[in-house]
Enzyme design. Structure first.
Site, PDB file in Angstrom:
ATOM      1  N   ALA A  88      -0.386  39.227   2.195  1.00 29.24           N
ATOM      2  CA  ALA A  88      -1.704  39.194   2.830  1.00 29.24           C
ATOM      3  C   ALA A  88      -1.699  40.235   3.942  1.00 29.24           C
ATOM      4  CB  ALA A  88      -1.961  37.808   3.408  1.00 29.24           C
ATOM      5  N   GLY A 131       1.852  37.083  -0.285  1.00 32.74           N
ATOM      6  CA  GLY A 131       0.747  37.013  -1.242  1.00 32.74           C
ATOM      7  C   GLY A 131       1.000  37.857  -2.484  1.00 32.74           C
ATOM      8  N   GLU A 134       2.956  35.830  -4.695  1.00 28.46           N
ATOM      9  CA  GLU A 134       2.070  34.764  -5.196  1.00 28.46           C
ATOM     10  C   GLU A 134       1.089  35.280  -6.257  1.00 28.46           C
ATOM     11  OE1 GLU A 134       1.331  33.769  -1.031  1.00 28.46           O
ATOM     12  OE2 GLU A 134       1.627  31.672  -1.605  1.00 28.46           O
ATOM     13  N   GLU A 154       6.713  34.640   4.944  1.00 25.65           N
ATOM     14  CA  GLU A 154       5.748  34.058   5.892  1.00 25.65           C
ATOM     15  C   GLU A 154       6.423  33.318   7.035  1.00 25.65           C
ATOM     16  OE1 GLU A 154       5.634  33.796   2.597  1.00 25.65           O
ATOM     17  OE2 GLU A 154       3.611  34.242   1.871  1.00 25.65           O
TER      18      GLU A 154
HETATM   19  N1  COA Z   1      -0.206  43.550   6.079  1.00 22.16           N
HETATM   20  C1  COA Z   1      -0.724  44.637   6.689  1.00 22.16           C
HETATM   21  N2  COA Z   1      -0.111  45.839   6.691  1.00 22.16           N
HETATM   22  C2  COA Z   1       1.055  45.950   6.044  1.00 22.16           C
HETATM   23  C3  COA Z   1       1.659  44.867   5.397  1.00 22.16           C
HETATM   24  C4  COA Z   1       0.972  43.623   5.419  1.00 22.16           C
HETATM   25  N3  COA Z   1       1.447  42.534   4.797  1.00 22.16           N
HETATM   26  N4  COA Z   1       2.829  45.274   4.867  1.00 22.16           N
HETATM   27  C5  COA Z   1       2.958  46.581   5.183  1.00 22.16           C
HETATM   28  N5  COA Z   1       1.889  46.992   5.904  1.00 22.16           N
HETATM   29  C6  COA Z   1       1.615  48.339   6.406  1.00 22.16           C
HETATM   30  C7  COA Z   1       2.468  48.658   7.631  1.00 22.16           C
HETATM   31  O1  COA Z   1       1.856  48.141   8.794  1.00 22.16           O
HETATM   32  C8  COA Z   1       2.461  50.165   7.571  1.00 22.16           C
HETATM   33  O2  COA Z   1       1.213  50.644   8.031  1.00 22.16           O
HETATM   34  P1  COA Z   1       1.169  51.980   8.963  1.00 22.16           P
HETATM   35  O3  COA Z   1       1.963  53.027   8.212  1.00 22.16           O
HETATM   36  O4  COA Z   1      -0.284  52.283   9.068  1.00 22.16           O
HETATM   37  O5  COA Z   1       1.811  51.601  10.245  1.00 22.16           O
HETATM   38  C9  COA Z   1       2.521  50.461   6.087  1.00 22.16           C
HETATM   39  O6  COA Z   1       2.037  49.292   5.431  1.00 22.16           O
HETATM   40  C10 COA Z   1       3.920  50.748   5.580  1.00 22.16           C
HETATM   41  O7  COA Z   1       4.746  49.661   5.936  1.00 22.16           O
HETATM   42  P2  COA Z   1       6.073  49.822   6.793  1.00 22.16           P
HETATM   43  O8  COA Z   1       6.356  48.514   7.467  1.00 22.16           O
HETATM   44  O9  COA Z   1       5.987  51.022   7.681  1.00 22.16           O
HETATM   45  O10 COA Z   1       7.129  50.104   5.648  1.00 22.16           O
HETATM   46  P3  COA Z   1       8.675  49.815   5.707  1.00 22.16           P
HETATM   47  O11 COA Z   1       9.273  50.542   4.537  1.00 22.16           O
HETATM   48  O12 COA Z   1       9.254  50.109   7.030  1.00 22.16           O
HETATM   49  O13 COA Z   1       8.800  48.229   5.446  1.00 22.16           O
HETATM   50  C11 COA Z   1       8.210  46.145   4.446  1.00 22.16           C
HETATM   51  C12 COA Z   1       8.322  47.656   4.267  1.00 22.16           C
HETATM   52  C13 COA Z   1       7.574  45.568   3.188  1.00 22.16           C
HETATM   53  C14 COA Z   1       9.595  45.538   4.636  1.00 22.16           C
HETATM   54  C15 COA Z   1       7.329  45.824   5.678  1.00 22.16           C
HETATM   55  O14 COA Z   1       6.126  46.564   5.586  1.00 22.16           O
HETATM   56  C16 COA Z   1       6.955  44.374   5.830  1.00 22.16           C
HETATM   57  O15 COA Z   1       7.786  43.559   6.220  1.00 22.16           O
HETATM   58  N6  COA Z   1       5.695  44.017   5.518  1.00 22.16           N
HETATM   59  C17 COA Z   1       5.179  42.698   5.709  1.00 22.16           C
HETATM   60  C18 COA Z   1       5.668  41.758   4.636  1.00 22.16           C
HETATM   61  C19 COA Z   1       5.172  40.355   4.903  1.00 22.16           C
HETATM   62  O16 COA Z   1       5.534  39.713   5.850  1.00 22.16           O
HETATM   63  N7  COA Z   1       4.339  39.848   3.983  1.00 22.16           N
HETATM   64  C20 COA Z   1       3.803  38.512   4.057  1.00 22.16           C
HETATM   65  C21 COA Z   1       2.542  38.500   4.782  1.00 22.16           C
HETATM   66  S1  COA Z   1       1.881  36.853   4.914  1.00 22.16           S
END
Ligand code: COA
Length: 280
Positions: A88, A131, A134, A154
């Site tokens: 999400a 999500g 999911e 989460e």
């Molecule tokens: N919601 C909103 N934005 C997200 C996102 C999410 N779930 N997951 C990634 N992004 C965005 C980041 O903010 C970043 O945006 P920016 O470049 O404008 O700053 C972009 O996507 C790239 O992500 P980034 O974190 O820089 O990549 P990374 O390779 O360093 O890490 C992940 C990848 C997947 C490990 C990391 O993005 C992450 O932990 N995301 C969230 C996962 C999560 O908790 N999901 C459950 C949500 S309920």
């Protein structure tokens, strides 16, 4: 037949075979690669619209759902990672209270995907988190590249999954592993996801699309009526006990003997022909 499109969702139609009468595979791409295809309100609204369209469209046999690959990097920036969906959109959670979230998650698009009567395949290349995991669990089949990673992180936000993972992930991987994933938020690499039953097949990234489309085409050539009945019967296994579930199957199986497609299929086998289903 024009599928709905939006800024964050593309839908392409691929013929099931050269025989145009066999209909189409709808290939849905969640298209926010700069945000790792995170599910914001616009994506969820689009997904709901596409699901309604898929259900209504007689010509769509199978739905394939995937995430857009990374864009070329801006100058001096790194390429963003491959993602199916990284969850999400967390920015939409900031400041949100329970009333907002209850409303947003009621009758949501992941349930619409789950409730489709047609076969669905998740084509996963990269992160399938929260999500995203999911959405994949709401499809009937999951096929992933070997660089994919699954998880329910989460807990790291002080939350639990909200699009059904406590139930649908649990049904796929079992009680113990679901607890582990939901309690630790740890990432599960594709090979492990395969071992625990979360994904059906793991292939090299360059083979992913072909593997998925071959399966979608194979499924797309079957009787859509028999597919629908089969999906309902397998779903019954989730909600019913074994004895009731077997009874549901027995009724569905017997009912199919009054369908034209059963006679078409049996006659085609005996005549060594390819069946031409009434319900294509
Ligand atoms: N919601 C909103 N934005 C997200 C996102 C999410 N779930 N997951 C990634 N992004 C965005 C980041 O903010 C970043 O945006 P920016 O470049 O404008 O700053 C972009 O996507 C790239 O992500 P980034 O974190 O820089 O990549 P990374 O390779 O360093 O890490 C992940 C990848 C997947 C490990 C990391 O993005 C992450 O932990 N995301 C969230 C996962 C999560 O908790 N999901 C459950 C949500 S309920």
């Amino acid at each position: 037949m024009n599928p709905p499109q939006s800024d964050v969702m593309k839908v392409n139609l691929e013929p099931v075979s050269d025989d145009q009468n066999l209909g189409f595979i709808a290939c849905l791409t969640i298209d926010r690669p700069d945000k790792l295809n995170a599910l914001n309100a616009e994506v969820m609204a689009s997904l709901k619209t596409v699901c309604a369209w898929v259900e209504e469209s007689d010509d769509v046999r199978v739905l394939v759902i995937t995430g857009a690959p990374p864009n070329p990097p801006a100058e001096g920036k790194r390429t963003k990672p491959h993602a199916f969906v990284a969850g999400a959109d967390i920015t939409e959670f900031a400041g949100a209270g329970s009333d907002v979230i209850r409303e947003r998650f009621r009758n949501n698009a992941v349930e619409a995907l789950w409730n489709l009567s047609k076969p669905t395949i998740a084509m996963v290349d990269g992160f399938a988190l929260g999500g995203g995991c999911e959405v994949a669990c709401s499809c009937d089949v999951r096929i992933a590249s070997n660089r994919s990673t699954f998880g329910t992180p989460e807990i790291n936000l002080g939350l639990i999954p909200g699009y059904g993972a406590t139930q649908r992930l649990e049904r796929l991987v079992g009680y113990g592993k679901a607890h582990e994933m939901i309690m630790t938020g740890d990432m599960v690499p594709a090979e492990e996801a395969h071992r625990i039953g979360l994904v059906n097949h793991v292939v090299a990234p360059e083979d992913l699309e072909q593997t998925v489309m071959e399966m979608a085409r194979r499924i797309g050539t079957k009787s859509s009526h028999a597919l629908r009945v089969g999906k309902q019967a397998v779903r019954a296994a989730l909600d019913e006990g074994l004895t009731d579930g077997v009874e549901i199957e027995a009724i569905a199986f017997a009912d199919l003997f009054d369908s034209e497609d059963k006679e078409i299929g049996v006659q085609a086998f005996m005549n060594r022909e390819t069946p031409e289903w009434k319900h294509r």
